[in-house]
Design an enzyme around this catalytic site. Structure first.
Site, PDB file in Angstrom:
ATOM      1  N   CYS A  92     -20.144  43.656  49.486  1.00 27.05           N
ATOM      2  CA  CYS A  92     -21.689  44.715  49.407  1.00 27.05           C
ATOM      3  C   CYS A  92     -22.667  44.817  48.778  1.00 27.05           C
ATOM      4  O   CYS A  92     -22.784  45.506  47.456  1.00 27.05           O
ATOM      5  CB  CYS A  92     -20.738  46.422  50.175  1.00 27.05           C
ATOM      6  N   CYS A 166     -10.797  47.560  51.856  1.00 23.84           N
ATOM      7  CA  CYS A 166     -11.905  46.989  51.236  1.00 23.84           C
ATOM      8  C   CYS A 166     -13.229  48.388  52.756  1.00 23.84           C
ATOM      9  O   CYS A 166     -12.274  48.493  53.087  1.00 23.84           O
ATOM     10  CB  CYS A 166     -11.903  46.208  51.892  1.00 23.84           C
ATOM     11  N   TYR A 250     -23.919  26.682  71.639  1.00 21.32           N
ATOM     12  CA  TYR A 250     -22.979  27.591  70.151  1.00 21.32           C
ATOM     13  C   TYR A 250     -22.380  29.187  70.803  1.00 21.32           C
ATOM     14  O   TYR A 250     -22.116  29.998  70.114  1.00 21.32           O
ATOM     15  CB  TYR A 250     -23.847  28.714  68.978  1.00 21.32           C
ATOM     16  N   GLU A 273     -20.083  23.579  71.936  1.00 20.18           N
ATOM     17  CA  GLU A 273     -19.123  24.576  70.147  1.00 20.18           C
ATOM     18  C   GLU A 273     -18.986  23.551  69.887  1.00 20.18           C
ATOM     19  O   GLU A 273     -18.065  22.510  70.859  1.00 20.18           O
ATOM     20  CB  GLU A 273     -17.901  25.814  70.899  1.00 20.18           C
ATOM     21  N   ASP A 316     -26.290  31.111  69.911  1.00 19.54           N
ATOM     22  CA  ASP A 316     -25.944  32.509  69.563  1.00 19.54           C
ATOM     23  C   ASP A 316     -25.583  31.407  68.370  1.00 19.54           C
ATOM     24  O   ASP A 316     -25.211  31.004  67.716  1.00 19.54           O
ATOM     25  CB  ASP A 316     -24.991  32.888  69.799  1.00 19.54           C
ATOM     26  N   CYS A 343     -28.402  35.674  63.472  1.00 16.92           N
ATOM     27  CA  CYS A 343     -27.938  36.353  62.267  1.00 16.92           C
ATOM     28  C   CYS A 343     -28.658  35.864  60.954  1.00 16.92           C
ATOM     29  O   CYS A 343     -28.206  36.256  59.831  1.00 16.92           O
ATOM     30  CB  CYS A 343     -26.270  35.715  62.458  1.00 16.92           C
TER      31      CYS A 343
END
EC number: 2.1.1.-
Length: 393
Positions: A92, A166, A250, A273, A316, A343
């Site tokens: 993080c 975590c 994808y 895919e 995607d 993303c």
């Protein structure tokens, strides 16, 4: 190392020297952004709107990197991270920043990045969609084990930060950390860095080694709570149809494919895919003859695809985005609507730029109707974005 000159001719500080910096904002990658004598300086673990004393750690022609030595005036958005190892763990990079500011920075970053590639692109930019959970949201992780140490890689290092928890991982997984560590120790291996743990669709925890032949479970949304909101938005933006064909490029194991098939009962549904295990998993769930799953990389598939003007395309792609050929071919095919889930802001902005450059070249009218960011990865700089492109009639 000798000092180098920046574009304005002024000498950059020597490596290791200390300078005062005012952090303006955050950058893709998570570092704070400051300027020193016209040169950009990236500072990890900094927060926006704070003054720091920084030590120069890297000097390049057009930018520098530095580390925080002392916080002179703390940002109003800085906080003590909820995780005790957040300052050293590489998992993080934004835990020291309030959630509200994390969302604001991500929202701004995506807009600035799209405009950097194409300042003339106009669209409706919707507010960021917060994650239902800001902690305990990950259902898939890759912990590390080395010489009896269990945890995660330190920031910019292969040293392991030991931890048996975590805070961004679902407790269903972290409750198994002791079991997984014991399993790793029994394998009598000094170095097991390619571990993977995930919550299966059936709800049970699975773990094991990732090998060169088996790259794990492949891509899947790691935040199932926010994924539900993303799915709803994608289906809503796709509209009522009807569409002759619906393409999911994808496609993974069918995160979008199967909901699309359920919504568009009269359409042919095509998933594409490359990962064979994900294709196998998706094919095992197909019960409808309207659905077809191709095992192929998208660019290769696009060379023989017959996408038409009555079709819907959902894509995607991974962080690298789609290829220029894919975006140009999509533009030339003129599907009625395209839903792009991204993303990474840079690959999204680049792909949109490729797409609209091609439509302009071909004299095709398309509109980027709306864009929205989703807080899929709280406590990190990563962000998910959805964009709707449609024929402008």
């Amino acid at each position: 190392m000798s000092a180098k000159s920046n574009q304005r001719g002024a000498k950059a500080p020597l490596l290791g020297s200390k300078i005062k910096l005012n952090i303006e904002k955050l950058a893709i990658g998570g570092a704070g952004v400051a300027r020193h004598e016209g040169m950009v300086v990236f500072v990890p673990q900094a927060a926006p709107n704070e003054e720091i004393l920084a030590e120069i750690t890297l000097v390049k022609k057009n930018f520098m990197e530095a580390r925080v030595v002392e916080i002179l005036t703390a940002s109003p958005h800085r906080r003590e991270p909820p995780c005790p190892v957040a300052h050293t763990c590489g998992g993080c990079n934004w835990q020291h920043i309030t959630e509200e500011e994390q969302r604001r920075q991500k929202h701004t970053l995506v807009l600035e990045t799209i405009k950097k590639f194409n300042r003339d692109l106009e669209f409706n930019y919707l507010p960021i969609q917060p994650s239902p959970r800001v902690l305990r949201y990950r259902n898939r992780i890759q912990p590390k084990f080395k010489n009896g140490r269990f945890g995660f890689f330190a920031r910019n290092s292969h040293q392991i930060v030991e931890t048996m928890d975590c805070l961004i991982t679902e407790e269903t997984l972290t409750d198994k950390f002791a079991e997984v560590k014991a399993w790793a120790e029994k394998k009598n291996a000094k170095d097991l860095q390619r571990l993977e743990m995930y919550i299966a669709e059936e709800g049970d925890v699975r773990y094991g080694l990732i090998t060169d032949e088996d790259d794990g479970i492949g891509f899947s949304q790691v935040n199932r709570f926010q994924n539900e909101d993303l799915l709803r938005t994608a289906l809503d933006w796709a509209g009522d149809g009807p569409y002759k064909k619906v393409y999911d490029l994808y496609a993974g194991a069918g995160n979008f494919t199967f909901p699309l098939a359920a919504k568009y009962a009269g359409s042919e549904i095509i998933g594409v895919e490359l990962n064979p295990k994900l294709v196998e998993r998706a094919r095992s769930k197909i019960t409808d003859k309207r659905m077809t799953y191709f095992m192929s990389d998208v660019e290769t598939y696009m060379r023989r695809a017959s996408i038409g003007k009555d079709d819907l395309v959902v894509l995607d792609p991974p962080r690298a985005g789609a290829s220029e050929y894919t975006m140009q071919t999509l533009a030339a095919a003129q599907p009625r609507k395209i839903i792009y889930i991204s993303c990474h802001p840079v690959s999204l902005a680049r792909d949109l730029n490729w797409f609209f450059a091609q439509t302009q070249k071909l004299g095709i009218k398309y509109k980027l109707d709306r864009v929205q960011t989703f807080e899929m990865f709280p406590q990190t700089d990563h962000v998910e974005t959805i964009a709707e492109l449609r024929v402008d009639s």
